[in-house]
Design an enzyme around this catalytic site. Structure first.
Site, PDB file in Angstrom:
ATOM      1  N   SER A 142       0.856  -1.193   0.000  1.00 31.41           N
ATOM      2  CA  SER A 142       0.000   0.000   0.000  1.00 31.41           C
ATOM      3  C   SER A 142       0.885   1.233   0.000  1.00 31.41           C
ATOM      4  O   SER A 142       2.065   1.157   0.362  1.00 31.41           O
ATOM      5  CB  SER A 142      -0.860  -0.004   1.273  1.00 31.41           C
ATOM      6  OG  SER A 142      -1.350   1.296   1.556  1.00 31.41           O
ATOM      7  N   TYR A 155      -3.101  -0.272  10.139  1.00 31.94           N
ATOM      8  CA  TYR A 155      -2.986  -0.637   8.719  1.00 31.94           C
ATOM      9  C   TYR A 155      -1.600  -0.256   8.193  1.00 31.94           C
ATOM     10  O   TYR A 155      -0.924  -1.051   7.544  1.00 31.94           O
ATOM     11  CB  TYR A 155      -4.086   0.079   7.943  1.00 31.94           C
ATOM     12  CG  TYR A 155      -4.176  -0.211   6.480  1.00 31.94           C
ATOM     13  CD1 TYR A 155      -3.607   0.654   5.536  1.00 31.94           C
ATOM     14  CD2 TYR A 155      -4.838  -1.342   6.006  1.00 31.94           C
ATOM     15  CE1 TYR A 155      -3.699   0.398   4.177  1.00 31.94           C
ATOM     16  CE2 TYR A 155      -4.937  -1.601   4.647  1.00 31.94           C
ATOM     17  CZ  TYR A 155      -4.375  -0.724   3.741  1.00 31.94           C
ATOM     18  OH  TYR A 155      -4.473  -0.980   2.391  1.00 31.94           O
TER      19      TYR A 155
HETATM   20  P1  NAP Z   1     -11.733  -5.296  -0.098  1.00 32.17           P
HETATM   21  O1  NAP Z   1     -12.634  -4.769  -1.137  1.00 32.17           O
HETATM   22  O2  NAP Z   1     -12.059  -5.071   1.345  1.00 32.17           O
HETATM   23  O3  NAP Z   1     -11.505  -6.893  -0.342  1.00 32.17           O
HETATM   24  C1  NAP Z   1     -10.663  -7.584   0.539  1.00 32.17           C
HETATM   25  C2  NAP Z   1     -10.993  -9.048   0.405  1.00 32.17           C
HETATM   26  O4  NAP Z   1     -10.231  -9.799   1.367  1.00 32.17           O
HETATM   27  C3  NAP Z   1     -12.475  -9.314   0.715  1.00 32.17           C
HETATM   28  O5  NAP Z   1     -12.978 -10.326  -0.120  1.00 32.17           O
HETATM   29  C4  NAP Z   1     -12.392  -9.761   2.149  1.00 32.17           C
HETATM   30  O6  NAP Z   1     -13.491 -10.522   2.577  1.00 32.17           O
HETATM   31  C5  NAP Z   1     -11.133 -10.607   2.112  1.00 32.17           C
HETATM   32  N1  NAP Z   1     -10.635 -10.887   3.474  1.00 32.17           N
HETATM   33  C6  NAP Z   1     -10.620 -10.035   4.526  1.00 32.17           C
HETATM   34  N2  NAP Z   1     -10.123 -10.660   5.606  1.00 32.17           N
HETATM   35  C7  NAP Z   1      -9.815 -11.927   5.224  1.00 32.17           C
HETATM   36  C8  NAP Z   1      -9.270 -13.063   5.893  1.00 32.17           C
HETATM   37  N3  NAP Z   1      -8.937 -13.019   7.185  1.00 32.17           N
HETATM   38  N4  NAP Z   1      -9.093 -14.209   5.189  1.00 32.17           N
HETATM   39  C9  NAP Z   1      -9.453 -14.274   3.881  1.00 32.17           C
HETATM   40  N5  NAP Z   1      -9.986 -13.240   3.172  1.00 32.17           N
HETATM   41  C10 NAP Z   1     -10.148 -12.083   3.862  1.00 32.17           C
HETATM   42  O7  NAP Z   1     -10.279  -4.713  -0.317  1.00 32.17           O
HETATM   43  P2  NAP Z   1      -9.578  -4.194  -1.650  1.00 32.17           P
HETATM   44  O8  NAP Z   1      -9.743  -2.727  -1.745  1.00 32.17           O
HETATM   45  O9  NAP Z   1      -9.943  -5.082  -2.793  1.00 32.17           O
HETATM   46  O10 NAP Z   1      -8.066  -4.458  -1.210  1.00 32.17           O
HETATM   47  C11 NAP Z   1      -7.436  -5.693  -1.462  1.00 32.17           C
HETATM   48  C12 NAP Z   1      -6.020  -5.555  -0.945  1.00 32.17           C
HETATM   49  O11 NAP Z   1      -5.426  -4.371  -1.503  1.00 32.17           O
HETATM   50  C13 NAP Z   1      -5.954  -5.380   0.574  1.00 32.17           C
HETATM   51  O12 NAP Z   1      -4.796  -6.014   1.063  1.00 32.17           O
HETATM   52  C14 NAP Z   1      -5.814  -3.860   0.731  1.00 32.17           C
HETATM   53  O13 NAP Z   1      -5.171  -3.530   1.951  1.00 32.17           O
HETATM   54  C15 NAP Z   1      -4.951  -3.535  -0.443  1.00 32.17           C
HETATM   55  N6  NAP Z   1      -5.010  -2.147  -0.896  1.00 32.17           N
HETATM   56  C16 NAP Z   1      -6.202  -1.581  -1.217  1.00 32.17           C
HETATM   57  C17 NAP Z   1      -6.184  -0.260  -1.713  1.00 32.17           C
HETATM   58  C18 NAP Z   1      -7.437   0.472  -2.097  1.00 32.17           C
HETATM   59  O14 NAP Z   1      -7.360   1.717  -2.257  1.00 32.17           O
HETATM   60  N7  NAP Z   1      -8.562  -0.196  -2.246  1.00 32.17           N
HETATM   61  C19 NAP Z   1      -4.982   0.416  -1.868  1.00 32.17           C
HETATM   62  C20 NAP Z   1      -3.796  -0.206  -1.477  1.00 32.17           C
HETATM   63  C21 NAP Z   1      -3.823  -1.498  -1.013  1.00 32.17           C
HETATM   64  P3  NAP Z   1     -14.605  -9.725   3.456  1.00 32.17           P
HETATM   65  O15 NAP Z   1     -15.522  -9.128   2.447  1.00 32.17           O
HETATM   66  O16 NAP Z   1     -15.240 -10.774   4.318  1.00 32.17           O
HETATM   67  O17 NAP Z   1     -13.885  -8.687   4.282  1.00 32.17           O
HETATM   68  C1  GCO Z   2      -7.140   4.991   3.668  1.00 33.70           C
HETATM   69  C2  GCO Z   2      -7.222   4.082   2.470  1.00 33.70           C
HETATM   70  C3  GCO Z   2      -5.829   3.649   2.050  1.00 33.70           C
HETATM   71  C4  GCO Z   2      -5.932   2.746   0.870  1.00 33.70           C
HETATM   72  C5  GCO Z   2      -4.602   2.299   0.396  1.00 33.70           C
HETATM   73  C6  GCO Z   2      -3.735   3.416  -0.083  1.00 33.70           C
HETATM   74  O1  GCO Z   2      -8.010   4.903   4.535  1.00 33.70           O
HETATM   75  O2  GCO Z   2      -6.187   5.787   3.684  1.00 33.70           O
HETATM   76  O3  GCO Z   2      -8.031   2.952   2.745  1.00 33.70           O
HETATM   77  O4  GCO Z   2      -5.195   3.016   3.103  1.00 33.70           O
HETATM   78  O5  GCO Z   2      -6.664   1.605   1.182  1.00 33.70           O
HETATM   79  O6  GCO Z   2      -3.953   1.475   1.300  1.00 33.70           O
HETATM   80  O7  GCO Z   2      -2.600   2.848  -0.707  1.00 33.70           O
END
Ligand code: NAP
Ligand code: GCO
Length: 261
Positions: A142, A155
């Site tokens: 992230s 986080y």
């Molecule tokens: P999301 O929409 O919340 O999806 C996360 C997925 O992981 C969901 O299907 C969730 O299931 C599942 N999950 C959560 N806890 C789990 C566990 N203990 N075991 C197995 N599965 C689990 O998140 P996303 O935005 O797609 O993000 C995916 C990844 O990218 C995460 O690691 C997040 O930190 C990272 N990320 C996201 C962003 C962003 O801006 N969206 C940016 C940087 C990094 P549930 O629905 O039950 O929670």
């Molecule tokens: C927040 C956001 C971010 C994104 C992502 C950014 O609350 O600042 O959720 O943490 O998920 O990780 O790279």
């Protein structure tokens, strides 16, 4: 060199969101997709969504923080699909709470899922990757692997740790032809960030939405599909000499001071 034909890819937490998009892209490059999610309903929702786009994935109910469940899942996958060539540690959660108001239990749960989970799943797949003579591990880090902000102390700590776990897996297993790299998405429009993009009662965009767009040279939020190319690159032979690297896919936000208001 970008083909994933004949490869088995495990993407954790991939019923929807970033994990689903990455799995879709790996499948389009030829990989066979296996994924897990935290409950049956989500796994079935994911299987349906994959089927709708012509992908015959295999889904498993598994909490990435449960070491025995993960070991059982990996052994099932090896019997039902084959040795895992590519692991994408995508499953993750966030809790946005001011640190002085956050319980240790909440802090621990975020670290458990976002850092200990990738450790547990990587530990489960590495022995077979060593036997097979190659492997690719991609940790979804992230921007918070580099920067902090209010309310995301757990986080950011977990994602900072995940950056170092990535470098350590690279260091410890590079000699076995295992490449471990990270993808650091910027702000991506998924359910996880939906609260930051909610339209306000007066019909205005969320202040944080406006802030992120002003801080991003690309002047937009990312979409999950923006991560597909970087993921295929890091999962393929094209990156066989790339190891311990965090590839930021953030529209330039980490390079930019931000537009003058
Ligand atoms: P999301 O929409 O919340 O999806 C996360 C997925 O992981 C969901 O299907 C969730 O299931 C599942 N999950 C959560 N806890 C789990 C566990 N203990 N075991 C197995 N599965 C689990 O998140 P996303 O935005 O797609 O993000 C995916 C990844 O990218 C995460 O690691 C997040 O930190 C990272 N990320 C996201 C962003 C962003 O801006 N969206 C940016 C940087 C990094 P549930 O629905 O039950 O929670
Ligand atoms: C927040 C956001 C971010 C994104 C992502 C950014 O609350 O600042 O959720 O943490 O998920 O990780 O790279």
């Amino acid at each position: 060199m970008f083909s994933l034909k004949g490869k088995i890819a495990l993407v954790t937490g991939a019923s929807y969101g970033i994990g689903f998009a990455i799995a879709k892209g790996l499948a389009e490059a030829g990989a066979k997709i296996v994924f897990n999610d935290i409950n049956e309903e989500l796994v079935n929702k994911g299987l349906e969504a994959y089927r709708e786009i012509g992908i015959e994935a295999k889904g498993y109910v598994c909490d990435v923080t449960d070491e025995k469940a993960v070991a059982d899942m990996v052994s099932k996958i090896e019997n039902e699909a084959g040795i895992i060539d590519i692991l994408v540690n995508n499953a993750g959660i966030i809790k946005r709470i001011p640190m002085h108001e956050m319980s240790a239990e909440d802090f621990r749960r975020v670290v458990d899922v976002d850092l200990i989970g990738p450790f547990i799943v990587s530990k489960a797949v590495i022995p077979s990757m060593i036997k097979k003579g190659h492997g690719k591990i991609i940790n979804i880090c992230s921007m918070m692997s580099e920067l902090g902000r209010e309310t995301v102390s757990a986080y950011a700590s977990a994602k900072g740790g995940l950056k170092m776990l990535t470098k350590n897996i690279c260091s410890e297993y590079g000699e076995h032809n295992i490449q471990c790299n990270g993808i650091g998405p910027g702000y991506i429009a998924t359910p996880q960030t939906a609260p930051l993009r909610e339209i306000q009662p007066d019909g205005e965009r969320h202040p944080f939405d406006k802030f992120i767009v002003s801080k991003t040279p690309a002047a937009r939020w990312g979409t999950p599909d923006d991560l597909i190319g970087p993921a295929v690159f890091l999962a393929s032979d094209a990156s066989n000499f790339v190891n311990g690297h965090i590839l930021y896919v953030d529209g330039g936000i980490l390079a930019y001071i931000g537009k003058q208001p």
